[in-house]
Design an enzyme around this catalytic site. Structure first.
Site, mmCIF file in Angstrom:
data_model
loop_
_atom_site.group_PDB
_atom_site.id
_atom_site.type_symbol
_atom_site.label_atom_id
_atom_site.label_comp_id
_atom_site.label_asym_id
_atom_site.label_seq_id
_atom_site.Cartn_x
_atom_site.Cartn_y
_atom_site.Cartn_z
ATOM 1 N N ASN A 1 49.156 39.386 52.526
ATOM 2 C CA ASN A 1 49.558 38.116 51.737
ATOM 3 C C ASN A 1 49.152 38.340 50.225
ATOM 4 O O ASN A 1 48.072 38.461 50.127
ATOM 5 C CB ASN A 1 48.542 37.148 52.402
ATOM 6 C CG ASN A 1 48.906 35.464 51.599
ATOM 7 O OD1 ASN A 1 49.645 35.482 50.851
ATOM 8 N ND2 ASN A 1 48.177 34.691 52.065
ATOM 9 N N HIS B 1 42.046 21.461 28.277
ATOM 10 C CA HIS B 1 41.185 22.372 28.887
ATOM 11 C C HIS B 1 41.902 23.086 29.570
ATOM 12 O O HIS B 1 43.087 22.964 30.150
ATOM 13 C CB HIS B 1 40.133 21.598 29.794
ATOM 14 C CG HIS B 1 39.029 22.556 29.823
ATOM 15 N ND1 HIS B 1 37.881 22.519 28.914
ATOM 16 C CD2 HIS B 1 38.710 23.240 30.801
ATOM 17 C CE1 HIS B 1 36.983 23.351 29.194
ATOM 18 N NE2 HIS B 1 37.354 23.913 30.501
ATOM 19 N N ASN C 1 34.541 34.490 42.192
ATOM 20 C CA ASN C 1 34.131 35.888 42.580
ATOM 21 C C ASN C 1 34.046 36.071 44.136
ATOM 22 O O ASN C 1 32.864 35.794 44.590
ATOM 23 C CB ASN C 1 32.995 36.502 41.726
ATOM 24 C CG ASN C 1 32.760 37.880 41.642
ATOM 25 O OD1 ASN C 1 32.664 38.427 42.506
ATOM 26 N ND2 ASN C 1 32.575 38.270 40.416
ATOM 27 N N ASP D 1 30.477 28.729 35.362
ATOM 28 C CA ASP D 1 31.604 29.220 34.841
ATOM 29 C C ASP D 1 31.266 29.906 33.484
ATOM 30 O O ASP D 1 30.172 30.248 32.886
ATOM 31 C CB ASP D 1 32.696 28.297 34.752
ATOM 32 C CG ASP D 1 32.217 26.915 34.098
ATOM 33 O OD1 ASP D 1 31.231 27.092 33.259
ATOM 34 O OD2 ASP D 1 32.728 25.769 33.910
ATOM 35 N N SER E 1 50.559 36.394 46.477
ATOM 36 C CA SER E 1 51.360 35.434 45.726
ATOM 37 C C SER E 1 52.777 35.666 45.625
ATOM 38 O O SER E 1 53.188 36.805 45.312
ATOM 39 C CB SER E 1 50.573 34.891 44.586
ATOM 40 O OG SER E 1 50.316 36.001 43.916
ATOM 41 N N ARG F 1 44.228 46.879 41.858
ATOM 42 C CA ARG F 1 44.002 45.963 42.446
ATOM 43 C C ARG F 1 44.698 45.757 44.090
ATOM 44 O O ARG F 1 45.461 46.181 44.196
ATOM 45 C CB ARG F 1 44.641 44.739 41.667
ATOM 46 C CG ARG F 1 44.060 44.345 40.491
ATOM 47 C CD ARG F 1 45.095 43.695 39.512
ATOM 48 N NE ARG F 1 45.149 42.235 40.176
ATOM 49 C CZ ARG F 1 45.918 41.360 39.362
ATOM 50 N NH1 ARG F 1 46.535 41.692 38.705
ATOM 51 N NH2 ARG F 1 46.083 40.281 39.925
#
Ligand SMILES: [Fe+2]
Length: 591
Positions: free
Chosen positions: A537, A10, A320, A150, A539, A458
């Site tokens: 911050n 999955h 979200n 989901d 990633s 973004r």
């Protein structure tokens, strides 16, 4: 007692190990095999779990899987019979699921041992119960409302539950093909974001749009008394896997969700690399708006049935963060515990904890207060990796390192910050992060052009010392896992201009010393120098899963135009950065 939890075959395959009711280690396979959203068997994650606690698979007494192909079987059969074209697909899926249910052989193969050595009891738990379990059993509460939503899992898209003591009582399910996640995915695909996991990008695009299509989009999904219903005319028939397929190599692929009706109303779908038009932004705005309306409708209905302050939530849609940030204004719930790995990797800990508490009736003692559950690396292995890469570094004491890094951030440099254990879940929360000054007007562009190469719309996120949250944000409910978006106070928007989104919001991480002392002290050092208790911050990666090992961090540092790398106690500064003192004392050989 050792329990191994698994999410396998999955999306976001993962493994977790629970020792006497405490999650000791958990990691998504993608962090180890570097295959984004890998959906096969999490062999490396299983090995890492066992190594982390010094156990052998023969020591494991229970293995719990967050998937149960027998769950909701009647509904699945009814659906297949009503859609004859899907019957073959249904049979194929059942056969495949039977094959993957042989957990014993899968583990024996992965660990290269004889299956006869395995003595564990096996448990399969319905997908959404595992989601709710992952949040509730990690929360501090003895009673809570449980909510999961989901795209789909075990033929369900939404679950509402009453959680009390050791038990999760399911109150309601929304069955496929009705899925709020699928509505979002369908519109994402229509505007050119068709990869698994692209919904977060569209959430960032939404505030650039305006209310042009809210009425039309609202017709796609209608609220019902205890749930919602889709107008299926807007969708291609998606089958019992709701359009998600895992290829043999573990790649997760989405089928086209939207039907010709969408094209008839909104024109040609946007191609992936085409320019983003106002129409695309307005559709993003509309789908986010309708998503929130149905979400609050569901939560208000849940609160009527479980009238408590506390909400335990998981499922991919629980990522979200814009909707999460508004729920305190739009529902009676006062506190949330949202699983840091709200997506499907979180099923591994949900299944394991449910086995411990609900099946084995063991007491609840452990609250999960941080997300640092993944691999860590010794100082000597970091040092070897630096030497192997030909990088000159300085080893600093803790206080000196914090001062030096804070100085670099204050000077406008971009720092790769690699400390301690890898985060569990999709957010970098100060252990595998790139940190920068949140108040420099060009910082977003610098990060995008030099390192991240993300879409222009973004936003970047702020990490804030928790006690300063109320000075900067209009809400003071904590957001330790970066899962809430709040308005930034008008007087602070300039100070935080690099993390202030177009609608004057920020997806903040509140940081306490208890959760992450090293990261908290870094922000604190930056605060002393600048008067701003916040760092930007993002990633630590460049279009890849977040870095896990020192080698991956060093590789990312070298191939991008990052200025500084703080890795364990070592500081590496590229030549030519703005801080002359550090640059002269520790110029690197190559970069
Ligand atoms: Fe899920």
């Amino acid at each position: 007692m050792l329990i191994l939890g698994l999410n396998m075959f999955h999306a976001d395959a993962s493994a977790a190990i629970v020792v006497d009711g405490e999650v000791k280690f958990a990691v998504a396979e993608e962090r180890l095999n570097r295959h984004k959203h890998f959906g096969g068997f999490p062999a490396l994650a299983v090995k890492a779990c066992l190594d982390a606690v010094g156990a052998k698979i023969s020591d494991v007494e229970h293995v719990a899987v967050g998937q149960d192909s027998d769950a909701n079987l009647t509904k699945k059969v009814q659906y297949a019979l009503a859609n004859p074209s899907k019957i073959l697909n249904f049979i194929r899926l059942r056969q495949r699921k039977e094959a993957i249910r042989d957990v014993r052989s899968l583990l024996a193969n992965a660990l290269e041992i004889d299956a006869g050595q395995l003595h564990f009891q096996e448990h399969h738990l319905e997908h959404h119960i595992a989601h709710i379990a992952s949040a509730y059993y990690c929360s501090p509460w003895e009673k809570a409302a449980g909510f999961s939503y989901d795209g789909s899992g075990d033929f369900v898209s939404t679950m509402m539950a009453r959680c009390e003591g050791n038990e999760i009582e399911v109150l309601d399910r929304v069955f496929l093909p009705h899925s709020l996640g699928s509505v979002y995915t369908m519109v994402c695909e229509f505007i050119g974001y068709s990869k698994y996991g692209d919904e977060g990008k569209v959430m960032g695009l939404a505030p650039y749009g305006k209310d042009t299509y809210c009425e039309q989009i609202s017709r796609i999904v209608a609220a019902t008394e205890n749930g919602f219903q889709l107008d299926l005319d807007y969708f291609k028939p998606l089958g019992s896997n709701q359009g998600m397929q895992v290829l043999p190599d573990g790649t997760v692929q989405l089928a086209r969700h939207f039907s010709g009706r969408m094209e008839k109303i909104f024109g040609q779908p946007r191609q992936a690399r085409a320019e983003i038009t106002q129409r695309d932004m307005d559709l993003a705005f509309a789908v986010q708006h309708r998503f929130e309306e149905i979400f609050f409708h569901l939560l208000n209905g849940l609160h009527r049935r479980v009238p408590v302050d506390d909400l335990a939530m998981a499922g991919g849609c629980a990522l979200n963060s814009v909707a999460n940030g508004k729920l305190f204004d739009r529902t009676p719930f006062r506190h949330t515990y949202i699983q840091p790995a709200a997506g499907d990797e979180g099923l591994a800990i949900g299944a394991a904890l449910h086995t411990y508490h609900s099946v084995l009736k063991q007491p609840r003692r452990h609250e999960l207060k941080h997300s640092y559950l993944g691999p860590e690396f010794s100082e000597s292995s970091i040092n070897s990796a630096l030497q192997h890469a030909g990088l000159e570094s300085r080893k600093l004491e803790r206080a000196a390192l914090l001062e030096a890094v804070a100085e670099q951030i204050a000077a406008g440099n971009v720092v790769g910050w690699f400390q301690g254990r890898t985060e569990w879940g999709p957010r970098a929360l100060g252990n595998r992060s790139i940190v920068a000054h949140p108040g420099l007007p060009d910082m977003k562009e610098v990060l995008n052009s030099r390192i991240k190469h993300r879409e222009w719309f973004r936003p970047f996120a702020p990490s804030i010392m928790a006690e300063h949250q109320h000075e900067y944000f209009e809400h003071d409910h904590p957001s330790p896992f970066m899962l809430h978006v709040y308005k930034i106070r008008p007087e602070k928007r300039q100070t935080l201009c690099a993390v202030n989104h177009i609608d004057d919001t920020g997806r903040l991480q509140t940081v306490t010393r208890e959760e992450n002392a090293m990261y908290y002290d870094l922000i604190s050092a930056f605060y002393r120098k600048t008067g701003i208790p916040v760092v930007l911050n993002t990633s630590f990666n460049e279009n890849e899963p977040i870095v896990c090992t020192p080698e991956e961090a060093i590789d990312c540092f070298k191939r991008t135009r990052m200025d500084v790398l703080a890795i364990g106690p070592f500081l590496v500064v590229k030549s030519g950065v703005k801080d002359p003192e550090l640059a002269s004392s520790s110029a690197e050989k190559q970069g």
